[in-house]
Design a protein around this motif. Structure first.
Motif, PDB file in Angstrom:
ATOM      1  N   MET A 155       0.788  -1.182  -0.031  1.00 66.27           N
ATOM      2  CA  MET A 155      -0.145   0.199   0.083  1.00 66.27           C
ATOM      3  C   MET A 155       0.929   1.323   0.012  1.00 66.27           C
ATOM      4  O   MET A 155       0.529   2.030  -0.633  1.00 66.27           O
ATOM      5  N   ASP A 156       1.956   1.372   0.629  1.00 62.92           N
ATOM      6  CA  ASP A 156       2.679   2.534   0.630  1.00 62.92           C
ATOM      7  C   ASP A 156       3.308   2.603  -0.650  1.00 62.92           C
ATOM      8  O   ASP A 156       3.410   4.043  -1.136  1.00 62.92           O
ATOM      9  N   VAL A 157       3.790   1.591  -1.484  1.00 61.85           N
ATOM     10  CA  VAL A 157       4.189   1.929  -2.621  1.00 61.85           C
ATOM     11  C   VAL A 157       3.333   2.438  -3.575  1.00 61.85           C
ATOM     12  O   VAL A 157       3.371   3.302  -4.249  1.00 61.85           O
ATOM     13  N   THR A 158       2.037   1.833  -3.466  1.00 62.08           N
ATOM     14  CA  THR A 158       1.103   2.338  -4.194  1.00 62.08           C
ATOM     15  C   THR A 158       0.594   4.021  -4.062  1.00 62.08           C
ATOM     16  O   THR A 158       0.191   4.819  -4.848  1.00 62.08           O
ATOM     17  N   LEU A 159       0.545   4.226  -2.710  1.00 60.59           N
ATOM     18  CA  LEU A 159       0.276   5.684  -2.420  1.00 60.59           C
ATOM     19  C   LEU A 159       1.168   6.492  -2.942  1.00 60.59           C
ATOM     20  O   LEU A 159       0.953   7.738  -3.391  1.00 60.59           O
ATOM     21  N   ARG A 160       2.559   6.197  -2.793  1.00 58.18           N
ATOM     22  CA  ARG A 160       3.652   7.022  -3.484  1.00 58.18           C
ATOM     23  C   ARG A 160       3.341   7.137  -4.871  1.00 58.18           C
ATOM     24  O   ARG A 160       3.414   8.439  -5.548  1.00 58.18           O
ATOM     25  N   TYR A 161       3.063   6.020  -5.642  1.00 63.60           N
ATOM     26  CA  TYR A 161       2.847   6.122  -7.125  1.00 63.60           C
ATOM     27  C   TYR A 161       1.657   7.121  -7.396  1.00 63.60           C
ATOM     28  O   TYR A 161       1.912   7.911  -8.399  1.00 63.60           O
ATOM     29  N   PHE A 162       0.633   7.025  -6.625  1.00 62.10           N
ATOM     30  CA  PHE A 162      -0.459   7.606  -6.840  1.00 62.10           C
ATOM     31  C   PHE A 162      -0.407   9.279  -6.712  1.00 62.10           C
ATOM     32  O   PHE A 162      -0.624  10.086  -7.512  1.00 62.10           O
ATOM     33  N   LYS A 163       0.580   9.386  -5.672  1.00 66.04           N
ATOM     34  CA  LYS A 163       0.872  10.884  -5.052  1.00 66.04           C
ATOM     35  C   LYS A 163       1.780  11.533  -6.050  1.00 66.04           C
ATOM     36  O   LYS A 163       1.571  12.766  -6.542  1.00 66.04           O
ATOM     37  N   GLN A 164       2.446  10.875  -7.057  1.00 60.94           N
ATOM     38  CA  GLN A 164       3.461  11.183  -7.829  1.00 60.94           C
ATOM     39  C   GLN A 164       2.930  11.319  -9.305  1.00 60.94           C
ATOM     40  O   GLN A 164       3.205  12.397  -9.947  1.00 60.94           O
ATOM     41  N   GLY A 165       1.920  10.472  -9.667  1.00 59.94           N
ATOM     42  CA  GLY A 165       1.666  10.577 -11.040  1.00 59.94           C
ATOM     43  C   GLY A 165       0.150  10.638 -11.503  1.00 59.94           C
ATOM     44  O   GLY A 165      -0.282  10.640 -12.449  1.00 59.94           O
ATOM     45  N   PHE A 166      -0.875  10.830 -10.224  1.00 63.52           N
ATOM     46  CA  PHE A 166      -2.191  10.781 -10.661  1.00 63.52           C
ATOM     47  C   PHE A 166      -2.667  12.334 -10.106  1.00 63.52           C
ATOM     48  O   PHE A 166      -3.655  12.363  -9.611  1.00 63.52           O
TER      49      PHE A 166
END
Length: 142
Positions: free
Chosen positions: A53-64
């Protein structure tokens, strides 16, 4: 240098820095409102799921950009059949699927998403090899 010259230089540099911070694009999505829904697993530990989930949160925060993540949850052990398919496709030792709900603002995110729309059950696939960290593999529906 004279004292007044130093003060003017400092003031000018301060203004430039503040202006740059104000105008610099702030990147991606909003994760401040996300609700993490707990799902128990016989396959993964709570720490495994939290790390994914931490990886997904970072990815979302950076790219969405223009999107607000509302919910994030583990897809559940019943999705284990999908895990094996993703492991084979991406040649990783383990895969995990997370599901999310997020809102898109009027901008349509990066232009590839529907403006003013809520995506539900949007999947996030992450993989890792023995002893490794989770890595984002793919996302979307399907």
């Amino acid at each position: 240098m004279e004292k007044t010259t130093k003060i003017r230089l400092f003031a000018a540099l301060s203004c430039i820095i503040l202006l740059a911070l104000f105008l610099y694009p702030r990147g991606g999505g909003n994760v401040r409102e996300v609700v993490i829904s707990p799902v128990e697993s016989d396959i993964y530990t709570e720490a495994d799921i939290d790390a994914a989930m931490d990886v997904t949160l970072r990815y979302f925060k950076q790219g969405f950009k223009g999107c607000t993540l509302k919910e994030l949850r583990y897809a559940g052990d019943e999705a284990a059949g999908q895990f094996a398919e993703w492991e084979e496709q991406y040649e990783v030792g383990e895969a995990i699927v997370l599901l999310s709900t997020f809102d898109v603002d009027a901008s349509g995110g990066d232009g590839s998403l529907n403006p003013n729309y809520t995506y539900k059950n949007w999947g996030w696939v992450l993989g890792r090899n023995a002893g490794g960290e989770w890595e984002h593999l793919t996302y979307g529906y399907g």
